[in-house]
Design an enzyme around this catalytic site. Structure first.
Site, PDB file in Angstrom:
ATOM      1  N   GLY A 261      44.137  34.632  35.584  1.00 38.10           N
ATOM      2  CA  GLY A 261      43.350  34.614  36.814  1.00 38.10           C
ATOM      3  C   GLY A 261      44.030  34.061  38.042  1.00 38.10           C
ATOM      4  O   GLY A 261      43.366  33.743  39.029  1.00 38.10           O
ATOM      5  N   ASP A 281      39.554  41.423  31.037  1.00 43.21           N
ATOM      6  CA  ASP A 281      40.700  41.156  30.150  1.00 43.21           C
ATOM      7  C   ASP A 281      40.236  41.399  28.717  1.00 43.21           C
ATOM      8  O   ASP A 281      39.059  41.228  28.411  1.00 43.21           O
ATOM      9  CB  ASP A 281      41.218  39.720  30.304  1.00 43.21           C
ATOM     10  CG  ASP A 281      42.686  39.602  29.913  1.00 43.21           C
ATOM     11  OD1 ASP A 281      43.563  39.618  30.806  1.00 43.21           O
ATOM     12  OD2 ASP A 281      42.967  39.532  28.680  1.00 43.21           O
ATOM     13  N   ARG A 286      41.995  34.080  26.413  1.00 39.02           N
ATOM     14  CA  ARG A 286      42.545  33.976  27.769  1.00 39.02           C
ATOM     15  C   ARG A 286      41.427  34.013  28.810  1.00 39.02           C
ATOM     16  O   ARG A 286      41.484  33.324  29.830  1.00 39.02           O
ATOM     17  CB  ARG A 286      43.556  35.109  28.016  1.00 39.02           C
ATOM     18  CG  ARG A 286      44.885  34.861  27.296  1.00 39.02           C
ATOM     19  CD  ARG A 286      45.789  36.077  27.353  1.00 39.02           C
ATOM     20  NE  ARG A 286      46.353  36.349  28.653  1.00 39.02           N
ATOM     21  CZ  ARG A 286      47.496  35.858  29.123  1.00 39.02           C
ATOM     22  NH1 ARG A 286      48.192  35.045  28.357  1.00 39.02           N
ATOM     23  NH2 ARG A 286      47.941  36.170  30.312  1.00 39.02           N
ATOM     24  N   ASP A 308      38.211  46.448  27.472  1.00 45.15           N
ATOM     25  CA  ASP A 308      39.497  47.136  27.531  1.00 45.15           C
ATOM     26  C   ASP A 308      39.688  47.709  28.937  1.00 45.15           C
ATOM     27  O   ASP A 308      38.915  48.578  29.359  1.00 45.15           O
ATOM     28  CB  ASP A 308      39.503  48.251  26.475  1.00 45.15           C
ATOM     29  CG  ASP A 308      40.852  48.942  26.390  1.00 45.15           C
ATOM     30  OD1 ASP A 308      41.686  48.749  27.296  1.00 45.15           O
ATOM     31  OD2 ASP A 308      41.075  49.683  25.417  1.00 45.15           O
ATOM     32  N   CYS A 376      55.554  42.045  36.323  1.00 40.78           N
ATOM     33  CA  CYS A 376      56.645  41.059  36.415  1.00 40.78           C
ATOM     34  C   CYS A 376      57.789  41.537  35.530  1.00 40.78           C
ATOM     35  O   CYS A 376      58.394  40.763  34.804  1.00 40.78           O
ATOM     36  CB  CYS A 376      56.164  39.657  36.057  1.00 40.78           C
ATOM     37  SG  CYS A 376      55.558  39.504  34.384  1.00 40.78           S
TER      38      CYS A 376
HETATM   39  C1  LIG Z   1      50.357  40.121  33.227  1.00 43.56           C
HETATM   40  S1  LIG Z   1      48.958  39.446  32.510  1.00 43.56           S
HETATM   41  C2  LIG Z   1      47.833  39.419  33.858  1.00 43.56           C
HETATM   42  C3  LIG Z   1      48.040  38.268  34.800  1.00 43.56           C
HETATM   43  C4  LIG Z   1      46.902  38.108  35.790  1.00 43.56           C
HETATM   44  N1  LIG Z   1      46.713  39.293  36.582  1.00 43.56           N
HETATM   45  C5  LIG Z   1      47.126  36.921  36.696  1.00 43.56           C
HETATM   46  O1  LIG Z   1      47.514  37.091  37.843  1.00 43.56           O
HETATM   47  O2  LIG Z   1      46.908  35.794  36.254  1.00 43.56           O
HETATM   48  C6  LIG Z   1      48.346  40.761  31.567  1.00 43.56           C
HETATM   49  C7  LIG Z   1      46.982  40.536  30.941  1.00 43.56           C
HETATM   50  O3  LIG Z   1      46.551  41.783  30.387  1.00 43.56           O
HETATM   51  C8  LIG Z   1      45.741  41.509  29.296  1.00 43.56           C
HETATM   52  N2  LIG Z   1      45.595  42.786  28.548  1.00 43.56           N
HETATM   53  C9  LIG Z   1      46.450  43.372  27.668  1.00 43.56           C
HETATM   54  N3  LIG Z   1      45.962  44.559  27.262  1.00 43.56           N
HETATM   55  C10 LIG Z   1      44.776  44.726  27.896  1.00 43.56           C
HETATM   56  C11 LIG Z   1      43.787  45.752  27.891  1.00 43.56           C
HETATM   57  N4  LIG Z   1      43.932  46.850  27.147  1.00 43.56           N
HETATM   58  N5  LIG Z   1      42.686  45.577  28.651  1.00 43.56           N
HETATM   59  C12 LIG Z   1      42.524  44.469  29.415  1.00 43.56           C
HETATM   60  N6  LIG Z   1      43.432  43.464  29.454  1.00 43.56           N
HETATM   61  C13 LIG Z   1      44.540  43.604  28.711  1.00 43.56           C
HETATM   62  C14 LIG Z   1      46.420  40.373  28.594  1.00 43.56           C
HETATM   63  O4  LIG Z   1      45.505  39.669  27.777  1.00 43.56           O
HETATM   64  C15 LIG Z   1      46.916  39.541  29.799  1.00 43.56           C
HETATM   65  O5  LIG Z   1      45.991  38.538  30.091  1.00 43.56           O
END
Ligand SMILES: C[S@@+](CC[C@H](N)C(=O)[O-])C[C@H]1O[C@@H](n2cnc3c(N)ncnc32)[C@H](O)[C@@H]1O
Length: 443
Positions: A261, A281, A286, A308, A376
């Site tokens: 977040g 998410d 998380r 999802d 990233c």
């Molecule tokens: C790069 S991080 C996001 C960082 C966030 N945007 C931030 O600024 O703090 C990617 C996130 O995608 C989530 N994730 C992975 N597959 C997903 C899916 N199919 N649907 C939703 N979230 C997903 C992971 O749990 C993780 O928290």
């Protein structure tokens, strides 16, 4: 009695066996067991330094002990600690060996202790630099700069050899600390004064609410105002993403991969807690942590949804942020363990999720709505190539490079026509995480 080296071996085991980051693994192993702050920082330093150069440490050990990979994980990690201490930490080899042998004797048995002794004595004499100079270029660079061979090949093909080396060197340096003022709870001037009065030397950045902490007695994340939510520690390029989204107070914004977040809370502060951010998410754990963080930061316009991001349908929103899971190849400075985690299968699966999220962003956007797509990661496949995919149904808009440089024009025979519309940051050029940022419009 538990020794630092033993704690380090246990943390390394957790990192190897789970998908936890260094910091999460340390928390899991030390919380409730160790209260001494000095031990926490010592374990932290060991774990980071070992994870950074894991391929080189394992190269030394495999050359000294053919059966290394077949050993018990804690034993293997104790040997890694020993090699790290004698070759890279400046501990006298005899002392490094003795302490590991003592731990192995106590934890395992005499036979394994004498095996550890023999391996570490061999490792002490092993001239790894001479040995890897005889290897081919990619293998040598991988060991010299502590990166996986696939990454060396990739970075050379993308940036040329000189720049790839600069990038790998920068990846091995300490991550710079950036502080973003949470304007929901404090103003920029107040935070500036607070940090300066707390012994933090700061520098301005191109983003007015973000400071670089150049020098500090205490890390900004352990000061009171951090726990009071008046600022967060967040990477500069990550902060830039929310600026590109340019959220307005009355908008409905969908964040398809939201936890923990950082960007959502930044967007909330730019929206002055008005409008709505639907934060999705698929990780319950998380998302729970994110909810607690939003509370701490005084965020009131975020609705968290466990779902999802590739499938959820919420309606026609004004803007979507797609900041999906990625290979994190731009974050090696902060999470060195990620270097050793990605294989081809996981990589392709991750790209598939990214594309599904892009498609779902399109389904959820109103006509004329904006999607910001960021990662990233520094790879072409997860970035330029995904924008090419998205350009079949979106119009690519220009992102002004307030921070960063333009995208990659060509990679391994693939041409990217929108290179001058997207932005990239690199650790060796911008002293922050390697990010890719693009903006697309549903027409
Ligand atoms: C790069 S991080 C996001 C960082 C966030 N945007 C931030 O600024 O703090 C990617 C996130 O995608 C989530 N994730 C992975 N597959 C997903 C899916 N199919 N649907 C939703 N979230 C997903 C992971 O749990 C993780 O928290």
């Amino acid at each position: 009695m538990i020794y630092t080296q033993e704690l380090v071996a246990e943390v390394l085991k957790v990192i190897e066996e789970t998908k936890l980051s260094e910091k999460e693994a340390i928390k899991r192993c030390l919380s409730g067991k160790i209260s001494d702050h000095a031990i926490w920082s010592s374990v932290h330093a060991y774990v980071f330094e070992i994870e950074k150069r894991l391929n080189l440490i394992d190269f030394i050990l495999r050359n000294c002990f053919r059966e290394f990979d077949k050993q018990n994980t804690v034993f293997k990690n104790l040997l890694r600690v020993g090699v790290y201490e004698m070759h890279f930490k400046g501990v006298h080899p005899a002392l490094a060996t003795d302490s590991i042998v003592r731990i192995v004797k106590q934890r395992f048995n005499l036979k394994m202790a004498s095996l550890a002794n023999a391996v570490l004595r061999r490792a002490e004499k092993f001239d790894y630099e001479r040995r890897f100079r005889k290897l081919g270029k990619v293998k040598r660079l991988a060991l010299e700069y502590w990166h996986p061979e696939w990454f060396v090949r990739y970075a050379i093909d993308m940036l040329g050899e000189d720049e790839a080396i600069k990038l790998m060197k920068a990846n091995n340096e300490k991550q710079s600390v950036y502080v973003r003022v949470n304007e929901l709870k404090a103003n920029i001037e107040e935070v500036r004064r607070y940090l300066e009065n707390s012994g933090v030397e700061i520098e301005e950045t191109p983003l007015p609410e973000v400071f670089k902490a150049v020098k500090y007695e205490k890390h900004p994340s352990v000061l009171d105002w951090h726990s009071e939510g008046k600022y967060v520690v967040q990477d500069l390029a990550s902060c830039f993403v929310s600026h590109v989204l340019d959220p307005q107070p009355d908008e409905i914004i969908l964040d398809l991969a939201s936890a923990p977040g950082l960007k959502a809370s930044h967007i909330a502060s730019m929206m002055e807690n008005k409008g709505v951010i639907i934060a999705v998410d698929n990780s319950a754990e998380r998302l729970e942590r994110m909810k607690a963080k939003m509370k701490q930061l005084g965020v009131k316009n975020v609705v968290c949804r466990l779902a999802d991001g590739c499938k959820i349908k919420v309606g026609d929103v004004d803007k979507v942020l797609v900041d999906p899971p990625c290979s994190s190849t731009g974050s090696f400075r902060s999470y060195p363990c990620v270097k050793w985690r990605f294989d081809r299968e996981l990589y392709l699966k991750t790209i598939d999720v990214q594309r599904k999220m892009i498609k779902n962003a399109f389904r959820n956007l109103k006509s004329g709505g904006i999607m910001v797509y960021s990662t990233c990661s520094i790879t072409f496949d997860e970035n330029e190539e995904n924008v090419m995919f998205a350009s079949e149904f979106f119009k690519v808009e220009e992102v002004k490079p307030v921070i960063g440089v333009r995208g990659i024009r060509e990679f391994r025979g693939k041409v990217f026509p929108f290179w001058d519309k997207v932005v990239r940051t690199f650790p060796h050029l911008h002293d922050c995480t390697g990010f890719f940022i693009s903006k697309l419009k549903k027409v």
